[in-house]
Design a protein around this motif. Sequence first.
Motif, PDB file in Angstrom:
ATOM      1  N   TRP A 131      40.103  36.325  70.006  1.00  0.00           N
ATOM      2  CA  TRP A 131      40.215  35.110  70.809  1.00  0.00           C
ATOM      3  C   TRP A 131      40.780  35.412  72.204  1.00  0.00           C
ATOM      4  CZ3 TRP A 131      42.926  36.190  66.348  1.00  0.00           C
ATOM      5  CH2 TRP A 131      44.282  36.476  66.473  1.00  0.00           C
TER       6      TRP A 131
ATOM      7  N   LEU B  20      34.827  36.705  65.973  1.00  0.00           N
ATOM      8  CA  LEU B  20      35.220  35.294  65.882  1.00  0.00           C
ATOM      9  C   LEU B  20      34.292  34.525  64.946  1.00  0.00           C
ATOM     10  CD1 LEU B  20      36.084  34.612  69.626  1.00  0.00           C
ATOM     11  CD2 LEU B  20      37.667  34.346  67.708  1.00  0.00           C
TER      12      LEU B  20
ATOM     13  N   TRP C 187      35.732  32.909  61.494  1.00  0.00           N
ATOM     14  CA  TRP C 187      36.055  31.639  62.136  1.00  0.00           C
ATOM     15  C   TRP C 187      36.812  30.673  61.232  1.00  0.00           C
ATOM     16  CZ3 TRP C 187      37.222  30.004  66.521  1.00  0.00           C
ATOM     17  CH2 TRP C 187      37.097  28.679  66.919  1.00  0.00           C
TER      18      TRP C 187
ATOM     19  N   LYS D 222      40.073  29.248  63.168  1.00  0.00           N
ATOM     20  CA  LYS D 222      39.931  28.026  63.965  1.00  0.00           C
ATOM     21  C   LYS D 222      41.145  27.113  63.917  1.00  0.00           C
ATOM     22  CE  LYS D 222      37.417  25.419  60.383  1.00  0.00           C
ATOM     23  NZ  LYS D 222      36.172  24.714  60.077  1.00  0.00           N
TER      24      LYS D 222
ATOM     25  N   VAL E 260      44.901  30.800  68.655  1.00  0.00           N
ATOM     26  CA  VAL E 260      43.463  30.801  68.935  1.00  0.00           C
ATOM     27  C   VAL E 260      43.092  29.574  69.757  1.00  0.00           C
ATOM     28  CG1 VAL E 260      41.166  30.730  67.909  1.00  0.00           C
ATOM     29  CG2 VAL E 260      42.958  32.106  66.848  1.00  0.00           C
TER      30      VAL E 260
ATOM     31  N   SER F 120      44.264  29.940  73.353  1.00  0.00           N
ATOM     32  CA  SER F 120      43.471  30.890  74.127  1.00  0.00           C
ATOM     33  C   SER F 120      42.110  30.315  74.497  1.00  0.00           C
ATOM     34  CB  SER F 120      43.298  32.184  73.330  1.00  0.00           C
ATOM     35  OG  SER F 120      42.565  33.144  74.065  1.00  0.00           O
ATOM     36  N   LEU F 121      41.444  29.673  73.537  1.00  0.00           N
ATOM     37  CA  LEU F 121      40.120  29.113  73.808  1.00  0.00           C
ATOM     38  C   LEU F 121      40.190  27.897  74.721  1.00  0.00           C
ATOM     39  CD1 LEU F 121      38.353  29.424  70.327  1.00  0.00           C
ATOM     40  CD2 LEU F 121      38.241  30.957  72.296  1.00  0.00           C
TER      41      LEU F 121
ATOM     42  N   ARG G 145      33.438  28.063  72.998  1.00  0.00           N
ATOM     43  CA  ARG G 145      33.698  27.671  71.610  1.00  0.00           C
ATOM     44  C   ARG G 145      32.404  27.271  70.916  1.00  0.00           C
ATOM     45  NH1 ARG G 145      38.630  25.455  69.005  1.00  0.00           N
ATOM     46  NH2 ARG G 145      37.983  24.377  67.108  1.00  0.00           N
TER      47      ARG G 145
END
Length: 467
Positions: A177, A199, A203, A207, A212, A215-216, A224
């Motif tokens: 991530w 990822l 996932w 998730k 995570v 970061s996303l 994403r």
Amino acid sequence: MMTDSDEDVQIILSHDHRYKFHRSVLVRNSTFFASLLTNKSAAPLSPKALKAGVKIKWIIALTKVPDFDVDSHGTLELLQLNGMGEPLDNFSGMILNENGRIPTPAFKYYENIFYALYNSSTKLISDASLDQALTDACHILDICEYLGCIPVISKPIDVALAKRGQDLYVCIQSKPWAWVALAYRIKSELIFKEAIVHLAGDWRKMKGNAEVKASLATVPSNVRCVIEQHHKILVSRGKKLEFALSSLYPGDMATPSMDFPIKREEYSKDILVWMALAFFRHWFGQKIISEKGALAPDSGFELYGQIGRAGEAYMDKTVLNQFHKKFPMTKKAMNVLENHLLEIKECMKGIVDRHAVLKSNCLLDTHRFPVDYLTCAIVDRGDLPWVAGKDGDGEEGEKGRNGDGRRLGGNEIVKRNLEAQRKLAAAGTVRGRDEFEEDEEDEAEGMEDVLKVISPEKGRGKRARFE
């Protein structure tokens, strides 16, 4: 990058870190300098200064040193100059007392970035260790975002990291991530694809992780979306594999005779084969109901791996003895049934191999550094958020040509670089979508018929049990 013009800009990072550069170079490669070094902000040099050979019209000073735990880039300010090109407040640069403390690397980062604007071969990041290289890359990117010159330094950083080989891939696997965010910032195709594979495969476990999500949240939501899309593809591939495994009739079980209609006596000759197949499906069905398949946290990696290894990887003697207790038979019949089961396992292994769910599509050497999730996601260039139709950068820009096929000129390249940087800066404010809720609907619709019935060869005296 070569220029014959005078060095008309001085940058002061500290009292002993002073540099002279060309305004034209700084403006072409940095949105920050393009907004700061305007004709209006230039010092009105007096005739005396011009006669004395004074060339400096702008002086930029670092008035706040970066504290990488709080402030990632520091503050650069344009100083007011008098007619002789000297600061009105006689500012000569900060004097830092570093006695007993580790010297700040900020000055080296700034210096490397300035030289990179001139296409200098100076190394941007450290060769000492991967950890130090990552630290350098992140800090340099923070400063470059502030200066608006990421397109200039992204490729050298990408190349320097890629040279690390398996060390880099191991690091990506540990925190994909974080790496996918870095890859987006420098537009690294190699790192982005590698991170997406990990990822997508893991996932379900990742998730809900707060780190995570954080970061996303620093990258556009379409990153994403790419992760979720490839994870759903893995789940769909797993369900198709399960459908094929549960529908397979190996060998000529469905056609024990070519005389139609087939008499029941012909089927009864294969009773031990049917018992072996029923036993396999009993075991497999229990695994699927227990959510060890496509709906498992590892998306079926462990289950598919067992079936893919065949032999004694599953349904070993311990399990077989339980079956024989429930359905007792002679010792010879038990051995025959077990041999049929081994043959069925080999057939199922072939199905797993053909579906390629255990194939690794990542650069990480999974034999040396094994993982516990599927790495068969196929990420292509169309998944990169910054290619045509995704992030606004057309194919013409990537090829260095205009729509009419003409190669781009210097000013056009500069405009594209500045525009790309502005888009990147704007994208930093975009947040990720809400947590993905996976659709667990049946994927059987549209599946091809996976019943595998192999007819015996004509004229063959003894038909093969399994092929």
